[in-house]
Structures are given as C-alpha cells and as structure tokens.
Design a protein around this motif. Structure first.
Motif, PDB file in Angstrom:
ATOM      1  N   GLY A   1       0.955  -1.406  -0.204  1.00 10.60           N
ATOM      2  CA  GLY A   1       0.061  -0.079  -0.042  1.00 10.60           C
ATOM      3  C   GLY A   1       1.019   1.224  -0.127  1.00 10.60           C
ATOM      4  O   GLY A   1       0.455   2.324  -0.725  1.00 10.60           O
ATOM      5  N   ALA A   2       1.961   1.144   0.830  1.00 13.83           N
ATOM      6  CA  ALA A   2       2.780   2.411   0.966  1.00 13.83           C
ATOM      7  C   ALA A   2       3.425   2.636  -0.521  1.00 13.83           C
ATOM      8  O   ALA A   2       3.747   3.980  -0.919  1.00 13.83           O
ATOM      9  CB  ALA A   2       3.997   1.966   1.868  1.00 13.83           C
TER      10      ALA A   2
ATOM     11  N   ARG B   1       2.717   9.466  -6.442  1.00 22.03           N
ATOM     12  CA  ARG B   1       3.454  10.715  -6.486  1.00 22.03           C
ATOM     13  C   ARG B   1       2.721  11.946  -5.603  1.00 22.03           C
ATOM     14  O   ARG B   1       2.429  12.838  -5.992  1.00 22.03           O
ATOM     15  CB  ARG B   1       3.882  11.403  -7.643  1.00 22.03           C
ATOM     16  CG  ARG B   1       5.036  10.624  -8.593  1.00 22.03           C
ATOM     17  CD  ARG B   1       5.442  11.119  -9.506  1.00 22.03           C
ATOM     18  NE  ARG B   1       6.030  12.557  -9.562  1.00 22.03           N
ATOM     19  CZ  ARG B   1       6.036  13.465 -10.356  1.00 22.03           C
ATOM     20  NH1 ARG B   1       5.974  13.160 -11.893  1.00 22.03           N
ATOM     21  NH2 ARG B   1       6.609  14.734  -9.979  1.00 22.03           N
ATOM     22  N   PRO B   2       2.822  11.751  -4.069  1.00 21.18           N
ATOM     23  CA  PRO B   2       2.154  12.935  -3.193  1.00 21.18           C
ATOM     24  C   PRO B   2       2.961  13.943  -3.383  1.00 21.18           C
ATOM     25  O   PRO B   2       4.281  13.774  -3.270  1.00 21.18           O
ATOM     26  CB  PRO B   2       1.913  12.195  -2.081  1.00 21.18           C
ATOM     27  CG  PRO B   2       3.114  10.963  -1.931  1.00 21.18           C
ATOM     28  CD  PRO B   2       3.117  10.475  -3.336  1.00 21.18           C
TER      29      PRO B   2
ATOM     30  N   SER C   1       9.207   9.799  -1.418  1.00 19.46           N
ATOM     31  CA  SER C   1      10.344   9.183  -0.785  1.00 19.46           C
ATOM     32  C   SER C   1      10.061   8.670   0.750  1.00 19.46           C
ATOM     33  O   SER C   1      10.202   7.536   1.105  1.00 19.46           O
ATOM     34  CB  SER C   1      11.526  10.106  -0.658  1.00 19.46           C
ATOM     35  OG  SER C   1      11.123  11.122   0.256  1.00 19.46           O
ATOM     36  N   ARG C   2       9.101   9.118   1.334  1.00 17.18           N
ATOM     37  CA  ARG C   2       8.834   9.053   2.838  1.00 17.18           C
ATOM     38  C   ARG C   2       8.045   7.564   2.730  1.00 17.18           C
ATOM     39  O   ARG C   2       8.029   6.705   3.785  1.00 17.18           O
ATOM     40  CB  ARG C   2       8.293   9.880   3.684  1.00 17.18           C
ATOM     41  CG  ARG C   2       6.812  10.355   3.139  1.00 17.18           C
ATOM     42  CD  ARG C   2       6.490  11.473   3.780  1.00 17.18           C
ATOM     43  NE  ARG C   2       7.148  12.762   3.679  1.00 17.18           N
ATOM     44  CZ  ARG C   2       6.942  13.667   4.321  1.00 17.18           C
ATOM     45  NH1 ARG C   2       6.052  13.731   5.578  1.00 17.18           N
ATOM     46  NH2 ARG C   2       7.762  14.694   4.184  1.00 17.18           N
TER      47      ARG C   2
ATOM     48  N   VAL D   1       8.436   5.174  -0.011  1.00 12.01           N
ATOM     49  CA  VAL D   1       9.227   4.290  -0.305  1.00 12.01           C
ATOM     50  C   VAL D   1      10.247   3.683   1.068  1.00 12.01           C
ATOM     51  O   VAL D   1      10.202   2.653   1.233  1.00 12.01           O
ATOM     52  CB  VAL D   1      10.219   4.620  -1.419  1.00 12.01           C
ATOM     53  CG1 VAL D   1      11.144   3.837  -1.497  1.00 12.01           C
ATOM     54  CG2 VAL D   1       9.400   4.991  -2.630  1.00 12.01           C
ATOM     55  N   TRP D   2      10.687   4.639   1.735  1.00 18.01           N
ATOM     56  CA  TRP D   2      11.304   4.224   2.948  1.00 18.01           C
ATOM     57  C   TRP D   2      10.178   3.559   3.906  1.00 18.01           C
ATOM     58  O   TRP D   2      10.883   2.300   4.637  1.00 18.01           O
ATOM     59  CB  TRP D   2      11.817   5.494   3.810  1.00 18.01           C
ATOM     60  CG  TRP D   2      13.185   6.129   3.151  1.00 18.01           C
ATOM     61  CD1 TRP D   2      13.090   7.311   2.427  1.00 18.01           C
ATOM     62  CD2 TRP D   2      14.500   5.298   3.059  1.00 18.01           C
ATOM     63  NE1 TRP D   2      14.521   7.397   2.150  1.00 18.01           N
ATOM     64  CE2 TRP D   2      15.276   6.186   2.181  1.00 18.01           C
ATOM     65  CE3 TRP D   2      14.750   3.941   3.656  1.00 18.01           C
ATOM     66  CZ2 TRP D   2      16.532   5.940   2.254  1.00 18.01           C
ATOM     67  CZ3 TRP D   2      16.093   3.818   3.338  1.00 18.01           C
ATOM     68  CH2 TRP D   2      17.023   4.715   2.700  1.00 18.01           C
ATOM     69  N   LEU D   3       9.077   3.716   4.011  1.00 16.12           N
ATOM     70  CA  LEU D   3       8.279   3.061   4.873  1.00 16.12           C
ATOM     71  C   LEU D   3       7.902   1.779   4.260  1.00 16.12           C
ATOM     72  O   LEU D   3       8.140   0.602   5.072  1.00 16.12           O
ATOM     73  CB  LEU D   3       6.847   3.817   5.012  1.00 16.12           C
ATOM     74  CG  LEU D   3       5.623   2.978   5.711  1.00 16.12           C
ATOM     75  CD1 LEU D   3       6.092   2.831   7.236  1.00 16.12           C
ATOM     76  CD2 LEU D   3       4.445   3.834   5.646  1.00 16.12           C
ATOM     77  N   ALA D   4       8.043   1.523   3.193  1.00 22.80           N
ATOM     78  CA  ALA D   4       7.613   0.194   2.643  1.00 22.80           C
ATOM     79  C   ALA D   4       8.961  -0.505   2.657  1.00 22.80           C
ATOM     80  O   ALA D   4       8.865  -1.525   2.973  1.00 22.80           O
ATOM     81  CB  ALA D   4       7.406   0.317   0.973  1.00 22.80           C
TER      82      ALA D   4
END
Length: 333
Positions: free
Chosen positions: A67-68, A75-76, A308-309, A311-314
């Motif tokens: 989901g992340a 692209r938020p 990016s935040r 992607v890092w969460l995923a």
C-alpha cells in the motif's frame, strides 16, 4: 505534518489501495486450500502455536508495504504559490520609528515601544510584495535594515529594538531624512515613509520641515503618527541607582502635532494620532489599505515531492517482515 495542501500527480495508482484487500482475501483462500488440515480429538495437550499470529503479522506487513508503494507511485506532493510582481509596481516603504526613552510610557500596554513592535511586525507581515526598510531614531538616527523583501529579517530587527540603543533625545528631522536617503535611489512606483514619534523635535542637525521638503522633492509620501494618550501618562523619569529599575511619574503628554501635520501635508501624506493600542492598529490598517501594491506579473507553483517517505516506509516494513520470517519462523515465506 500539514496534509491539507497535498495532491497526487498520478492518482490512478491509488486504485491499488482498493485492490489490496481483495488480493489479501484471495491469497488467504488459496492458502487455506493449499495446506492440509489435521483433526485432533483432544487439543488440551497441545501448546498454542506462536507461529500462526507471527505469520499473520508478517503478512500484514507485506500488504501494508505494498500500500505504501502504491501511494509512492501516485507521487504525493505539496505546493506553494510564489508571487513575482512586475518591477516597479510595488511600494518601497521605510518605517521611521522613535525609540527614545519616553517610548517606555505605559499609556499603551505594556508600554508604547512594545505595543509598537507588535503592531509594526504585523503590518510588515501583510506587505508580502513590498520592499520595506527600517530607520530608528532618538537623539540620532540609524538605519539597521535597508529596503528588503526579507520581512522575517526586518521583523527580527523590530522585535529587538530597545530604548537605549541610541543617545537620548528626539531627532525627528534626522529620522525622516535618513529614511529619505534610503529611498532616494528607489525606482518604485510609490515611495512611502511612516514616521512615528511620541514627542517633540529637540535634537539632531536636520530641521524636520526641511526633511519633509526633501521627501516631497523625491516624490516620497510621508504618513506621520503621533503616539500617546491625550492628557497625562505614566512616563519614565529616572533609573533607580540601586535597583536599576526605571522610575515612573505621571506627566503631561506633549506631541508636536502641528509639525507632524505640516510634514504630512508637504509630502501629500496624512497625519494620525494614536492614543491607545487599538487606534495604533487601526492607523496601520488604514495605511495598509491606502498604499496597496499593484499585483501584476506572474506566479508559479513550487512543488515538494513526498513519495520518498512512503518508499522508505515500504522498505522498513519489508525488512521487518524478512527479519521475522528468517529469525523467528525460519522461513522466507
């Protein structure tokens, strides 16, 4: 985190968020058919398995990571509008402020100087397309901030003002002429000085009327403000040698209103009398409405990407899932 102005550049990817629960349900049904089941007549002797809840938790991690990634692919981004006015359509403005010791009088709360600082910084914050500078004066004049669009710097300087930064006295002519010198080379469509004082001219080498005539010759409009209540106010008269505290006594408020009216008249401005904080605020509001900039030119949007935040969460969730599977469950699946 302010989510109010977020938007998605590729919103179709958000459809994946709706598909994830369906995919998870389908995977769960397939898993139930794939693995066999054992039937026990008695379960009392069996320990409650730990692997099951952990496996369910790791599955939740993987779906959340997916989901992340869907949100990241959408692209938020947040945006802010940058206004760029056309050259010479704004207002170049100098604030010429009296910081003599009498500005500690308490007819405005907590005193004249502190009330002025609050009102002036609020005024500056609203003039977002103008260049504004600062002149301070008492027995002499000094300009700590030239014309600038860096209003945060200007407001810092205004908040830092103290009554003892300059020699004592009230040099209205020097305060006005110093502001005029700052505006002399300006090519703005409108040039303005807001001159504030709470007393009478009693110091300096420049006659206030001559300073007003200089402003008129340069096309500078001067708004003058006399600050102080009508009648008697609690005024600073001395400093206690032992406690170093300021001693106050009731004294008659004296402002050379005729001089301030004459300066305003010569330059095409207006004279105002501020007897309390509310009237001071109203005067600055009125000047703000009278001296509006023409907002022409162009504007553009500055975007800040936030994918990016997610992607890092995923990646963190996937890493945690692999760690639990390899270390606790001894399996990658």
């Amino acid at each position: 985190m302010d989510w109010s102005n977020w938007e998605f550049n590729e919103p179709l990817w958000l459809a994946g968020l709706a598909l994830i629960p369906l995919a998870a349900l389908g995977m769960g049904l397939l898993r139930a058919k794939r693995f066999g089941q054992f039937t026990f007549s008695l379960l009392d002797g069996l320990q409650k398995p730990l692997a099951g809840p952990i496996k369910n938790f790791t599955a939740l991690l993987s779906w959340t990571a997916l989901g992340a990634l869907c949100i990241a692919m959408a692209r938020p981004q947040s945006s802010e509008i940058i206004q760029q006015p056309s050259q010479n359509l704004g207002v170049d403005m100098m604030l010429s402020l009296d910081i003599s010791a009498s500005m500690l009088a308490k007819d405005l709360k907590p005193n004249r100087l502190e009330a002025l600082k609050d009102v002036a910084t609020d005024f500056v914050s609203r003039r977002n397309v103008d260049r504004i500078g600062l002149v301070i004066y008492a027995g002499e004049a000094y300009s700590p901030v030239p014309l600038t669009t860096d209003h945060s710097l200007l407001n810092e300087q205004i908040r830092a003002l103290k009554y003892d930064m300059l020699d004592g006295g009230t040099a209205i002519g020097m305060g006005l002429s110093t502001a005029a010198n700052r505006l002399a080379e300006s090519t703005a469509k409108s040039k303005v000085v807001i001159l504030l004082t709470d007393g009478e001219n009693n110091a300096g080498l420049v006659d206030p009327i001559q300073a007003g005539e200089l402003c008129a010759s340069l096309g500078i409009k001067v708004y003058t403000i006399g600050l102080g209540t009508n009648g008697v106010a609690s005024m600073p008269v001395a400093i206690d040698p032992l406690t170093k505290e300021i001693i106050y006594r009731p004294q008659q408020v004296t402002i050379d209103e005729a001089l301030l009216e004459r300066i305003a008249s010569i330059t095409g401005g207006q004279y105002f009398r501020a007897t309390d904080r509310e009237s001071l605020e109203n005067i600055y509001d009125l000047i703000d409405s009278l001296e509006k900039s023409e907002i022409e030119g162009f504007q553009f949007y500055r975007y800040t990407e936030h994918y990016s935040r997610f992607v890092w969460l995923a990646l963190i969730l996937i890493g945690l899932e692999l760690l639990l599977n390899f270390v606790l469950l001894k399996s990658a699946f």
